[in-house]
Design a protein around this motif. Structure first.
Motif, short mmCIF file in Angstrom:
data_model
loop_
_atom_site.label_atom_id
_atom_site.label_comp_id
_atom_site.label_asym_id
_atom_site.label_seq_id
_atom_site.Cartn_x
_atom_site.Cartn_y
_atom_site.Cartn_z
N GLU A 137 45.23 41.91 49.73
CA GLU A 137 46.39 41.49 48.94
C GLU A 137 46.00 40.39 47.95
O GLU A 137 46.42 40.40 46.79
CB GLU A 137 47.50 40.98 49.87
CG GLU A 137 48.78 40.62 49.12
CD GLU A 137 49.89 40.17 50.06
OE1 GLU A 137 51.06 40.36 49.71
OE2 GLU A 137 49.58 39.62 51.13
N ASP A 138 45.16 39.44 48.42
CA ASP A 138 44.67 38.39 47.53
C ASP A 138 43.96 39.00 46.32
O ASP A 138 44.18 38.60 45.17
CB ASP A 138 43.68 37.46 48.26
CG ASP A 138 44.34 36.60 49.32
OD1 ASP A 138 45.53 36.28 49.17
OD2 ASP A 138 43.65 36.24 50.29
N LEU A 139 43.08 39.96 46.60
CA LEU A 139 42.29 40.57 45.53
C LEU A 139 43.16 41.38 44.58
O LEU A 139 42.94 41.38 43.36
CB LEU A 139 41.19 41.45 46.13
CG LEU A 139 40.13 40.69 46.94
CD1 LEU A 139 39.18 41.66 47.63
CD2 LEU A 139 39.34 39.74 46.04
N ASP A 140 44.18 42.06 45.12
CA ASP A 140 45.11 42.80 44.26
C ASP A 140 45.83 41.85 43.32
O ASP A 140 46.02 42.14 42.12
CB ASP A 140 46.13 43.56 45.11
CG ASP A 140 45.53 44.78 45.81
OD1 ASP A 140 44.47 45.25 45.36
OD2 ASP A 140 46.12 45.24 46.81
N HIS A 141 46.26 40.70 43.85
CA HIS A 141 46.96 39.71 43.02
C HIS A 141 46.02 39.15 41.94
O HIS A 141 46.43 38.97 40.79
CB HIS A 141 47.48 38.57 43.90
CG HIS A 141 48.60 38.99 44.80
ND1 HIS A 141 49.05 38.21 45.84
CD2 HIS A 141 49.38 40.10 44.81
CE1 HIS A 141 50.04 38.83 46.46
NE2 HIS A 141 50.25 39.97 45.85
N LEU A 142 44.77 38.89 42.32
CA LEU A 142 43.81 38.36 41.36
C LEU A 142 43.58 39.33 40.20
O LEU A 142 43.56 38.94 39.04
CB LEU A 142 42.48 38.07 42.05
CG LEU A 142 42.39 36.80 42.90
CD1 LEU A 142 41.09 36.79 43.69
CD2 LEU A 142 42.47 35.57 42.00
N VAL A 143 43.41 40.61 40.54
CA VAL A 143 43.17 41.61 39.50
C VAL A 143 44.39 41.72 38.58
O VAL A 143 44.24 41.82 37.36
CB VAL A 143 42.83 42.98 40.12
CG1 VAL A 143 42.75 44.05 39.04
CG2 VAL A 143 41.51 42.91 40.87
N ALA A 144 45.59 41.68 39.16
CA ALA A 144 46.80 41.77 38.35
C ALA A 144 46.87 40.62 37.35
O ALA A 144 47.20 40.81 36.17
CB ALA A 144 48.04 41.76 39.25
N ILE A 145 46.54 39.41 37.81
CA ILE A 145 46.56 38.25 36.91
C ILE A 145 45.47 38.36 35.86
O ILE A 145 45.69 38.04 34.68
CB ILE A 145 46.42 36.95 37.72
CG1 ILE A 145 47.59 36.80 38.70
CG2 ILE A 145 46.38 35.74 36.78
CD1 ILE A 145 47.39 35.69 39.72
N ARG A 146 44.29 38.81 36.28
CA ARG A 146 43.20 38.96 35.32
C ARG A 146 43.56 39.98 34.23
O ARG A 146 43.22 39.80 33.06
CB ARG A 146 41.92 39.37 36.03
CG ARG A 146 41.27 38.22 36.81
CD ARG A 146 39.95 38.64 37.42
NE ARG A 146 39.01 39.09 36.40
CZ ARG A 146 37.80 39.57 36.68
NH1 ARG A 146 37.39 39.66 37.93
NH2 ARG A 146 37.00 39.95 35.71
N MET A 147 44.23 41.06 34.62
CA MET A 147 44.67 42.04 33.63
C MET A 147 45.62 41.38 32.62
O MET A 147 45.52 41.62 31.41
CB MET A 147 45.39 43.21 34.33
CG MET A 147 44.48 44.14 35.10
SD MET A 147 43.61 45.29 34.00
CE MET A 147 42.96 46.46 35.20
N MET A 148 46.54 40.57 33.14
CA MET A 148 47.51 39.91 32.26
C MET A 148 46.84 38.97 31.26
O MET A 148 47.30 38.81 30.13
CB MET A 148 48.50 39.09 33.10
CG MET A 148 49.40 39.90 34.00
SD MET A 148 50.43 38.80 35.01
CE MET A 148 51.04 39.96 36.25
N LEU A 149 45.74 38.36 31.68
CA LEU A 149 45.07 37.37 30.84
C LEU A 149 43.95 37.96 29.98
O LEU A 149 43.88 37.74 28.77
CB LEU A 149 44.50 36.25 31.71
CG LEU A 149 45.51 35.36 32.45
CD1 LEU A 149 44.77 34.38 33.35
CD2 LEU A 149 46.41 34.63 31.49
N GLU A 150 43.04 38.70 30.61
CA GLU A 150 41.81 39.11 29.92
C GLU A 150 42.01 40.24 28.93
O GLU A 150 41.35 40.29 27.89
CB GLU A 150 40.74 39.49 30.95
CG GLU A 150 40.26 38.32 31.78
CD GLU A 150 39.09 38.70 32.68
OE1 GLU A 150 38.08 39.21 32.15
OE2 GLU A 150 39.19 38.48 33.90
#
Length: 274
Positions: A137-150
């Protein structure tokens, strides 16, 4: 005091509290991350003594040769954590890591404090450190945020007029393809971080660069190890060149598409759930 003063003060307080809530949602503090912003401006990319390439996987276990041992130790340890070479749950001693890197405990201890500030490890007093566990779940959240930013940030670089000088990023593309060809996972991951942050850094927003760097450091790419010496590894490395080519062409849409595809691997074949 005039009523407008109190209204502005209340608004500033509300905005500050909102900002702190947003910051806390990333799972770790932004304090102690001066390292990358300062390094991008002052370090450049000085080659190792007697070499024009980054440390190989074998060299990463040998003596460090860069001018800043603390920065080098942090760079190597960060890559080994992301790639899964340093295992979750195992207690590592500072002496053990110092011996592997061929340096004294002091720069290793300083590097570990930096990584602890960023949430990658937890220090065990008088014993050493452990790698922080990340749930799916942590990793899913991280990827979602990275998509929003990167994704939009990279597209914004492509939309800049004129297109910024990309010579440094192109050099990193060559380095990461070379690391993939040599099966050098530690260098691959270290240069991957450098490359993406160098590209986003073209926007001139150090806060964004630091935030993306911190999120990248918390990723776990355990699936890359088994991909060494396979066509998939070479393809993953070459994706960086395609992204930079799209940026240089000023094609923001294509850049966004390629970066989104690239980041989707994090929870795909790069993850290899443990």
């Amino acid at each position: 005091m005039p009523r407008s003063y109190w209204c502005c003060t209340a608004m500033r307080r509300s905005l500050w509290q909102s900002a702190m809530r947003i910051t806390s949602s990333f799972g770790s503090s932004l304090q102690g991350v001066r390292y990358y912003a300062n390094r991008m401006e002052t370090r450049g990319r000085q080659p190792m003594s007697g070499s024009t390439s980054l440390p190989t996987r074998t060299a990463d276990r040998g003596p460090l040769q860069r001018s800043s041992l603390r920065d080098d130790a942090a760079r190597v340890l960060r890559a080994r954590i992301v790639g899964g070479e340093l295992e979750v749950g195992r207690l590592y001693s500072i002496g053990e890591i110092s011996a592997e890197l061929g340096t004294s405990p002091t720069p290793v201890r300083e590097a570990l404090l930096e990584l602890a500030n960023n949430g990658l490890i937890s220090m065990v007093r008088n014993r050493g450190f452990k790698v922080t566990e990340m749930t799916d779940e942590d990793l899913d959240h991280l990827v979602a945020i990275r998509m929003m930013l990167e994704v939009p940030a990279s597209a914004q670089v492509a939309a800049m007029h004129p297109v910024p000088d990309l010579a440094d990023v192109k050099a990193l593309c060559a380095e990461i393809e070379d690391a993939a060809a040599r099966g050098d996972l530690t260098t691959f991951l270290a240069v991957d971080r450098d490359l993406h942050l160098a590209l986003i850094g073209k926007l001139g927003n150090p806060r964004l660069t630091r935030m993306v760097g911190e999120l990248r450091d918390q990723s776990r790419l355990y699936g890359l190890g088994p991909m060494l010496d396979t066509p998939q590894m070479a393809e993953s490395a070459h994706e960086h060149t395609l992204i930079v080519d799209a940026v240089e062409a000023g094609d923001a849409d294509e850049t966004a598409r390629l970066v989104e595809k690239h980041l989707s691997h994090i929870r795909g074949h790069w993850s290899a759930h443990r």
